[in-house]
Design a protein around this motif. Structure first.
Motif, PDB file in Angstrom:
ATOM      1  N   GLN A  98     -47.533  31.621  25.424  1.00  0.00           N
ATOM      2  CA  GLN A  98     -47.777  32.016  26.810  1.00  0.00           C
ATOM      3  C   GLN A  98     -47.533  30.826  27.736  1.00  0.00           C
ATOM      4  N   VAL A  99     -46.742  31.065  28.765  1.00  0.00           N
ATOM      5  CA  VAL A  99     -46.360  29.992  29.687  1.00  0.00           C
ATOM      6  C   VAL A  99     -46.332  30.538  31.119  1.00  0.00           C
ATOM      7  N   PHE A 100     -46.123  29.633  32.072  1.00  0.00           N
ATOM      8  CA  PHE A 100     -45.807  30.020  33.443  1.00  0.00           C
ATOM      9  C   PHE A 100     -44.793  29.027  33.993  1.00  0.00           C
ATOM     10  N   ALA A 101     -44.081  29.422  35.019  1.00  0.00           N
ATOM     11  CA  ALA A 101     -43.000  28.593  35.565  1.00  0.00           C
ATOM     12  C   ALA A 101     -43.299  28.195  37.005  1.00  0.00           C
ATOM     13  N   GLU A 102     -42.730  27.069  37.378  1.00  0.00           N
ATOM     14  CA  GLU A 102     -42.858  26.549  38.747  1.00  0.00           C
ATOM     15  C   GLU A 102     -41.465  26.189  39.249  1.00  0.00           C
ATOM     16  N   LEU A 103     -41.115  26.662  40.454  1.00  0.00           N
ATOM     17  CA  LEU A 103     -39.797  26.402  41.027  1.00  0.00           C
ATOM     18  C   LEU A 103     -39.961  25.646  42.337  1.00  0.00           C
ATOM     19  N   SER A 104     -39.098  24.666  42.544  1.00  0.00           N
ATOM     20  CA  SER A 104     -39.172  23.878  43.767  1.00  0.00           C
ATOM     21  C   SER A 104     -37.776  23.589  44.307  1.00  0.00           C
ATOM     22  N   LEU A 105     -37.710  23.284  45.595  1.00  0.00           N
ATOM     23  CA  LEU A 105     -36.470  22.919  46.273  1.00  0.00           C
ATOM     24  C   LEU A 105     -36.662  21.579  46.965  1.00  0.00           C
ATOM     25  N   THR A 106     -35.642  20.730  46.849  1.00  0.00           N
ATOM     26  CA  THR A 106     -35.676  19.414  47.484  1.00  0.00           C
ATOM     27  C   THR A 106     -34.425  19.248  48.326  1.00  0.00           C
ATOM     28  N   PRO A 107     -34.565  19.089  49.652  1.00  0.00           N
ATOM     29  CA  PRO A 107     -33.381  18.905  50.494  1.00  0.00           C
ATOM     30  C   PRO A 107     -32.869  17.479  50.420  1.00  0.00           C
ATOM     31  N   LEU A 111     -46.905  20.205  30.918  1.00  0.00           N
ATOM     32  CA  LEU A 111     -45.479  20.428  31.133  1.00  0.00           C
ATOM     33  C   LEU A 111     -44.774  20.543  29.787  1.00  0.00           C
ATOM     34  N   LEU A 112     -43.990  21.618  29.632  1.00  0.00           N
ATOM     35  CA  LEU A 112     -43.288  21.859  28.367  1.00  0.00           C
ATOM     36  C   LEU A 112     -41.777  21.663  28.489  1.00  0.00           C
ATOM     37  N   ALA A 113     -41.217  22.016  29.644  1.00  0.00           N
ATOM     38  CA  ALA A 113     -39.763  21.889  29.829  1.00  0.00           C
ATOM     39  C   ALA A 113     -39.456  21.749  31.314  1.00  0.00           C
ATOM     40  N   GLU A 114     -38.381  21.025  31.599  1.00  0.00           N
ATOM     41  CA  GLU A 114     -37.969  20.829  32.997  1.00  0.00           C
ATOM     42  C   GLU A 114     -36.452  20.691  33.067  1.00  0.00           C
ATOM     43  N   ALA A 115     -35.850  21.373  34.042  1.00  0.00           N
ATOM     44  CA  ALA A 115     -34.414  21.252  34.311  1.00  0.00           C
ATOM     45  C   ALA A 115     -34.227  21.239  35.819  1.00  0.00           C
ATOM     46  N   SER A 116     -33.268  20.454  36.283  1.00  0.00           N
ATOM     47  CA  SER A 116     -33.062  20.339  37.720  1.00  0.00           C
ATOM     48  C   SER A 116     -31.602  20.024  38.028  1.00  0.00           C
ATOM     49  N   GLY A 117     -31.312  19.880  39.297  1.00  0.00           N
ATOM     50  CA  GLY A 117     -29.970  19.526  39.729  1.00  0.00           C
ATOM     51  C   GLY A 117     -29.540  18.149  39.278  1.00  0.00           C
ATOM     52  N   TYR A 118     -30.485  17.318  38.852  1.00  0.00           N
ATOM     53  CA  TYR A 118     -30.122  16.009  38.301  1.00  0.00           C
ATOM     54  C   TYR A 118     -29.442  16.160  36.941  1.00  0.00           C
ATOM     55  N   ASP A 119     -29.704  17.300  36.277  1.00  0.00           N
ATOM     56  CA  ASP A 119     -29.150  17.530  34.943  1.00  0.00           C
ATOM     57  C   ASP A 119     -27.987  18.511  34.951  1.00  0.00           C
ATOM     58  N   LEU A 120     -28.071  19.530  35.811  1.00  0.00           N
ATOM     59  CA  LEU A 120     -27.075  20.595  35.853  1.00  0.00           C
ATOM     60  C   LEU A 120     -26.516  20.711  37.256  1.00  0.00           C
ATOM     61  N   ILE A 132     -41.561  24.550  33.229  1.00  0.00           N
ATOM     62  CA  ILE A 132     -42.346  25.506  32.447  1.00  0.00           C
ATOM     63  C   ILE A 132     -43.582  24.783  31.919  1.00  0.00           C
ATOM     64  N   PHE A 133     -44.753  25.425  32.100  1.00  0.00           N
ATOM     65  CA  PHE A 133     -46.027  24.843  31.691  1.00  0.00           C
ATOM     66  C   PHE A 133     -46.726  25.750  30.675  1.00  0.00           C
ATOM     67  N   ASP A 134     -47.532  25.140  29.843  1.00  0.00           N
ATOM     68  CA  ASP A 134     -48.363  25.902  28.910  1.00  0.00           C
ATOM     69  C   ASP A 134     -49.433  26.645  29.710  1.00  0.00           C
ATOM     70  N   SER A 172     -34.137  17.777  31.902  1.00  0.00           N
ATOM     71  CA  SER A 172     -34.827  16.501  32.062  1.00  0.00           C
ATOM     72  C   SER A 172     -35.849  16.269  30.958  1.00  0.00           C
ATOM     73  N   TYR A 173     -36.520  17.362  30.554  1.00  0.00           N
ATOM     74  CA  TYR A 173     -37.588  17.198  29.572  1.00  0.00           C
ATOM     75  C   TYR A 173     -37.725  18.481  28.771  1.00  0.00           C
ATOM     76  N   GLN A 174     -38.006  18.352  27.487  1.00  0.00           N
ATOM     77  CA  GLN A 174     -38.298  19.508  26.652  1.00  0.00           C
ATOM     78  C   GLN A 174     -39.184  19.084  25.495  1.00  0.00           C
ATOM     79  N   SER A 175     -40.010  20.015  25.045  1.00  0.00           N
ATOM     80  CA  SER A 175     -40.886  19.763  23.898  1.00  0.00           C
ATOM     81  C   SER A 175     -40.715  20.915  22.918  1.00  0.00           C
ATOM     82  N   GLU A 176     -41.805  21.660  22.681  1.00  0.00           N
ATOM     83  CA  GLU A 176     -41.672  22.834  21.812  1.00  0.00           C
ATOM     84  C   GLU A 176     -41.087  24.030  22.548  1.00  0.00           C
ATOM     85  N   VAL A 177     -40.831  23.864  23.843  1.00  0.00           N
ATOM     86  CA  VAL A 177     -40.192  24.883  24.676  1.00  0.00           C
ATOM     87  C   VAL A 177     -38.973  24.274  25.340  1.00  0.00           C
TER      88      VAL A 177
END
Length: 210
Positions: free
Chosen positions: A90-99, A153-162, A145-147, A49-54
């Protein structure tokens, strides 16, 4: 002795909180920079969905633990390798689920980890056991993925894309338990009738004796 007592008290406080957590997750990551991973689905460009330098280089998803054999699993493993245009980030990740027909729920935020350019040895894996509040449903997974310094926010991928991140058949551990039912069989055969007549005869004799 004091240290042992403090540790025991801390465990008594923490363990009940873990047992009532919505999910319990464990992080896994590469420990050797020269270790090549072969269990990931490699891709030159992961649709996101979104990407920058990551950006995401590869994402691997697996489901496990369907204890009641209804096609819905309570264990989810997500492993991904992200790249950066910098030599070190250095980054950290966040994972979520949507029913389906529900709201997004963040189920895990990782610790800070490092990305080294386009290395394939800086992957992060997160194994999660869903515990509560996840009814059987088709879930859409989102990874962000966040700085680590700015929180941007640096990058995002979800079921809307994959498609691999969409329609994950999941349910929590409580709902995934095997339901066992017990029944009491009552016999109305000859033995039961004889026993009933014998009991009536004994009661009749006691009344006569009185």
């Amino acid at each position: 002795m004091k240290t042992l007592l403090q540790t025991a008290i801390a465990l008594l406080v923490v363990l009940p909180l873990l047992s009532w957590a919505d999910s319990i997750s464990t992080e896994r990551r590469s420990q050797q920079q020269n270790l090549m991973q072969t269990n990931k689905v490699q891709s030159a460009a992961v649709t996101q969905s979104y990407q920058s330098e990551v950006w995401f280089h590869s994402i691997d998803i697996s489901l496990a633990r369907d204890d009641n054999y209804n096609g819905y699993f309570h264990q989810l493993y997500v492993e991904f390798d992200a790249d950066t245009e910098y030599s070190y980030h250095q980054v950290f990740a966040e994972l979520s689920l949507t029913p389906d027909f529900g709201s997004e729920r963040i189920y895990y935020t990782s610790s800070v980890f490092e990305l080294f350019g386009e290395s394939s040895n800086d992957w992060l894996g997160i194994e999660t056991d869903l515990q509560h509040r996840y009814p059987a449903n088709f879930y859409l997974l989102t990874i962000r993925i966040f700085d680590a310094n700015t929180g941007y926010l640096l990058a995002e991928a979800s079921g809307y894309d994959l498609s691999a991140l969409d329609a994950l058949t999941l349910e929590d551990y409580q709902r995934d338990q095997i339901q066992s039912s017990s029944s009491v069989e009552v016999s109305a055969g000859t033995t039961g009738v004889v026993a009933l007549l014998t009991l009536c005869l004994l009661l009749f004799r006691r009344r006569e004796q009185k």
